[in-house]
Design a protein around this motif. Sequence first.
Motif, mmCIF file in Angstrom:
data_model
loop_
_atom_site.group_PDB
_atom_site.id
_atom_site.type_symbol
_atom_site.label_atom_id
_atom_site.label_comp_id
_atom_site.label_asym_id
_atom_site.label_seq_id
_atom_site.Cartn_x
_atom_site.Cartn_y
_atom_site.Cartn_z
ATOM 1 N N ASP A 191 0.821 -1.214 0.000
ATOM 2 C CA ASP A 191 0.000 0.000 0.000
ATOM 3 C C ASP A 191 0.854 1.261 0.000
ATOM 4 O O ASP A 191 0.362 2.341 -0.300
ATOM 5 N N VAL A 192 2.126 1.122 0.344
ATOM 6 C CA VAL A 192 3.048 2.261 0.388
ATOM 7 C C VAL A 192 4.337 1.851 -0.316
ATOM 8 O O VAL A 192 4.758 0.704 -0.234
ATOM 9 N N THR A 193 4.947 2.788 -1.014
ATOM 10 C CA THR A 193 6.107 2.460 -1.821
ATOM 11 C C THR A 193 7.188 3.522 -1.678
ATOM 12 O O THR A 193 6.965 4.612 -1.152
ATOM 13 N N GLU A 194 8.364 3.186 -2.183
ATOM 14 C CA GLU A 194 9.467 4.141 -2.306
ATOM 15 C C GLU A 194 10.017 4.028 -3.713
ATOM 16 O O GLU A 194 10.559 2.982 -4.074
ATOM 17 N N HIS A 218 6.557 2.998 -15.090
ATOM 18 C CA HIS A 218 7.166 1.852 -15.761
ATOM 19 C C HIS A 218 7.515 0.720 -14.793
ATOM 20 O O HIS A 218 8.088 -0.285 -15.218
ATOM 21 N N SER A 219 7.190 0.867 -13.533
ATOM 22 C CA SER A 219 7.517 -0.183 -12.560
ATOM 23 C C SER A 219 6.789 -1.479 -12.905
ATOM 24 O O SER A 219 5.584 -1.477 -13.180
ATOM 25 N N PRO A 220 7.499 -2.605 -12.859
ATOM 26 C CA PRO A 220 6.848 -3.892 -13.141
ATOM 27 C C PRO A 220 5.857 -4.309 -12.053
ATOM 28 O O PRO A 220 5.050 -5.209 -12.280
ATOM 29 N N LEU A 221 5.913 -3.654 -10.896
ATOM 30 C CA LEU A 221 5.028 -4.049 -9.792
ATOM 31 C C LEU A 221 3.556 -3.834 -10.124
ATOM 32 O O LEU A 221 2.683 -4.482 -9.545
ATOM 33 N N TYR A 222 3.263 -2.921 -11.059
ATOM 34 C CA TYR A 222 1.868 -2.696 -11.437
ATOM 35 C C TYR A 222 1.243 -3.923 -12.108
ATOM 36 O O TYR A 222 0.032 -4.125 -12.034
ATOM 37 N N VAL A 275 1.652 -9.572 -7.093
ATOM 38 C CA VAL A 275 1.680 -8.294 -6.369
ATOM 39 C C VAL A 275 0.282 -7.695 -6.350
ATOM 40 O O VAL A 275 -0.362 -7.577 -7.401
ATOM 41 N N PHE A 276 -0.171 -7.321 -5.154
ATOM 42 C CA PHE A 276 -1.433 -6.596 -5.003
ATOM 43 C C PHE A 276 -1.063 -5.198 -4.543
ATOM 44 O O PHE A 276 -0.626 -4.996 -3.409
ATOM 45 N N LEU A 277 -1.173 -4.224 -5.450
ATOM 46 C CA LEU A 277 -0.676 -2.872 -5.224
ATOM 47 C C LEU A 277 -1.847 -1.906 -5.082
ATOM 48 O O LEU A 277 -2.730 -1.868 -5.939
ATOM 49 N N THR A 278 -1.867 -1.134 -3.989
ATOM 50 C CA THR A 278 -2.935 -0.163 -3.765
ATOM 51 C C THR A 278 -2.340 1.220 -3.491
ATOM 52 O O THR A 278 -1.197 1.338 -3.043
ATOM 53 N N PRO A 279 -3.096 2.299 -3.753
ATOM 54 C CA PRO A 279 -2.563 3.664 -3.713
ATOM 55 C C PRO A 279 -2.658 4.346 -2.349
ATOM 56 O O PRO A 279 -3.346 5.350 -2.175
ATOM 57 N N HIS A 280 -1.954 3.804 -1.337
ATOM 58 C CA HIS A 280 -1.884 4.425 -0.012
ATOM 59 C C HIS A 280 -3.294 4.662 0.554
ATOM 60 O O HIS A 280 -3.640 5.776 0.957
#
Length: 335
Positions: free
Chosen positions: A269-272, A279-283, A288-293
Amino acid sequence: MADRPRALLAMSPEFLPQLFPEPLMRRLDAVLDFDPALIARDYADPAAKAALGEAEVIVSSWGAPPLNDEALAAAPNLKAVLHAAGTVKWIISKAGWERGLAVSSSSGANALPVAEYTLASILMAGKGIFQLREDFRKARNFTLGYIHPQVGNFGRTIGIVGASKIGRRVVELLRPFDFTVLLADPFVEAAEAAALGAELVQLDELVARADVVSVHAPDLPETEHLINADRLAKMRDGTVVVNTARGRLVDTEALTVELLSGRLSAVIDVTEPEPLSAHSPLYDLPNVFLTPHVAGSHGNELSRMGLFMVEEAERYVAGEPLLHRVDPETLWRQA
């Protein structure tokens, strides 16, 4: 109430109705004497400076100006700051603590939705939901009755990194489930961890044993890249990393390498940096389950943060101790 203490609101104006909807605003107005139309963004503003000079209480939130030496000199009657947001590190200066201001924060209210997000992530990850969803979406079919052998939450080991307010709430929420809970925190003794419902271990042992590693430590110089390449390498294949704390606590580059290999999975939920590069492959990675803070307070959860400070205002006026008072002695190691 005829003898209501004079107060001043200090925050970005758009947050006021979200934090204090009408029923809460009525309760706040019943115990504090303030102008709801005057919301301080800069204590040098003439109207704000005049109100600051009379204020005994400041009710603040995101966007409030800091109480630096100049502001404190203009606030001779100030005794309490009720902060309807998280950390107060940036708002209370050393001089404010030296004056003995009673400072309270809604960080405990903000901890609740983060812990709920974490619990949901742990349970969903244990069921293999994220990968199974991807598989189902691609195949558009499945075999009814097929048992997925690598999933399930029975007997999992959950590692909690940091006995913060959020970390402690996560441990509490995990109690009804059939988990072994590990806790790593240099400021907690084994007996205290056991009372919380966890086994106290060193961080290196935690990352080696846990099926899920959930990060809840504060963002400090000492905790930068707390989860680094070496600790990621110690994790067993299939371990899930959950980060709802701050992006700097996890080495993004090292984590990306592990996620690209498919060896680990993550709920992030938080990134650096925040946000990640487009262009990050994490998307796009299926593991990977990626959420916007969004784990912290949003929407109607903001009013719970306001409620915490309304209740503190009621305690203050009644002469009762503040329930969520900030301890300046331990503030440095909190989020």
